[in-house]
Scaffold this active site. Structure first.
Site, PDB file in Angstrom:
ATOM      1  N   ASP A   7       0.735  -1.126   0.048  1.00 10.47           N
ATOM      2  CA  ASP A   7       0.215  -0.045   0.073  1.00 10.47           C
ATOM      3  C   ASP A   7       1.091   1.316   0.055  1.00 10.47           C
ATOM      4  O   ASP A   7       0.275   2.396   0.122  1.00 10.47           O
ATOM      5  CB  ASP A   7      -1.052   0.077   1.050  1.00 10.47           C
ATOM      6  CG  ASP A   7      -1.930   1.146   1.192  1.00 10.47           C
ATOM      7  OD1 ASP A   7      -2.602   1.197   0.109  1.00 10.47           O
ATOM      8  OD2 ASP A   7      -1.907   1.990   2.147  1.00 10.47           O
ATOM      9  N   GLU A  18       6.559   6.951  -3.473  1.00  6.62           N
ATOM     10  CA  GLU A  18       5.342   7.139  -3.933  1.00  6.62           C
ATOM     11  C   GLU A  18       5.007   8.703  -3.911  1.00  6.62           C
ATOM     12  O   GLU A  18       3.915   8.982  -4.457  1.00  6.62           O
ATOM     13  CB  GLU A  18       4.451   6.483  -2.763  1.00  6.62           C
ATOM     14  CG  GLU A  18       4.705   6.986  -1.424  1.00  6.62           C
ATOM     15  CD  GLU A  18       3.637   6.220  -0.479  1.00  6.62           C
ATOM     16  OE1 GLU A  18       2.737   7.050   0.287  1.00  6.62           O
ATOM     17  OE2 GLU A  18       3.645   4.986  -0.384  1.00  6.62           O
TER      18      GLU A  18
END
Length: 327
Positions: free
Chosen positions: A256, A261
């Protein structure tokens, strides 16, 4: 209120109406370019994964009379604690907003991988293969050992779910919590890596935990084991993970969060801006990637906003928050 998302606005407005305080919201993140917007306000909170910027940001906040920086997250690695301390700024975070939300996502990813759903989808959709191959038979959770790296609020909630499903649970943490004894057995990190069928990460990103899952750690895991990371991307050496997956050193991964990111998660980007490591991972049928949304439930969003605002009001008014970092 920096980094405001559309789903947060109503909760902030509700809080303002209930408490009689004014909340100014902006989608911009707090950094060197935006810090001057704080002038004239009493408090500041943000939600972002990118750095708050240079020491000048902290100096300016202090010069504006700001006493505290609140982050609407459990993690705080975007904040320069040394600069905050040098300028007398208290840092608050929302360490408990809904541990079960993140725990449930980790368990969901693990079950997706364990039951080989991605692999079945690839066989059906790309190969027209709907057969029941013996190689695709999966195990059941009560037969497995789950290892948790980090046994805080989220790790503890994860332990309780797996325990309820019948799994044996091992936990590694630098701090011992006797309340976790009914749900897991404490062990050292090597034992957790070597003995677990699912290794799930729930530790903060610190200097001591950066790349805690590197090439050596991955080699200690079972070839049939799955890695789950619903914590911080920097806990995992991404290239080492890709190599381990390609070389079948582990069975798969649920992610996740990724180390890089901040350039593309939580936003819409052009195809050319999607990193190659994400493309490589997303193409693997034994990998599931989600864009840092384990927390993303209505309960979590409400709690993150209102707890952060409560902490800010408390400190502005001379009080103390249990969510303040000790550093």
């Amino acid at each position: 209120m920096f980094g405001t998302k559309a789903q947060e606005k109503q909760y902030a407005q509700d809080w303002a109406q209930k408490t009689g305080n004014e909340v100014h919201m902006t989608t911009a993140e707090l950094n060197d370019d935006t810090v001057d917007q704080v002038k004239g306000f009493d408090g500041v909170i943000t939600q972002q994964t990118t750095s708050l910027g240079s020491p000048k940001v902290y100096e300016k906040l202090a010069s504006f009379g700001i006493k505290q920086i609140g982050t609407r997250t459990a993690g705080y690695d975007m904040i320069d604690l040394d600069s905050a301390k040098a300028n007398g700024l208290t840092i608050t975070r929302v360490s408990i907003y809904s541990p079960r939300a993140i725990a449930e996502m980790g368990v969901t990813q693990a079950m997706y991988l364990l039951r080989r759903i991605g692999e079945f989808n690839q066989r059906m959709n790309e190969e027209n293969d709907f057969s029941w191959s013996p190689s695709m038979a999966s195990n059941e959770i009560y037969n497995l050992t789950v290892g948790l790296v980090g046994v805080g609020h989220i790790g503890g909630a994860t332990a309780q779910i797996y325990k309820a499903l019948g799994a044996k649970v091992l936990g590694y943490d630098v701090a011992y919590d006797p309340e976790m004894e009914p749900f897991l057995t404490y062990a050292d990190l090597d034992t957790v890596l070597e003995k677990s069928d699912i290794v799930s990460l729930h530790t903060p990103l610190l200097k001591s935990t950066a790349n805690i899952i590197n090439a050596d750690a991955l080699k200690k895991m079972k070839k049939t084991a799955y890695l789950i990371n619903v914590a911080r991307g920097g806990l995992v050496d991404t290239q080492a993970l890709i190599s381990a997956l390609k070389n079948h050193e582990i069975a798969g991964a649920g992610l996740d969060t990724l180390a890089d990111e901040t350039t593309f998660f939580a936003k819409k980007v052009d195809a050319a801006d999607v990193p190659e490591d994400y493309k490589e991972l997303a193409a693997m049928p034994n990998v599931v990637v989600t864009p840092h949304v384990a927390f993303f439930t209505s309960t979590s969003v409400r709690n993150m906003v209102q707890i952060a605002l409560n902490d800010t009001a408390t400190i502005v008014n001379g009080g103390h928050s249990r969510n303040a970092l000790i550093y």
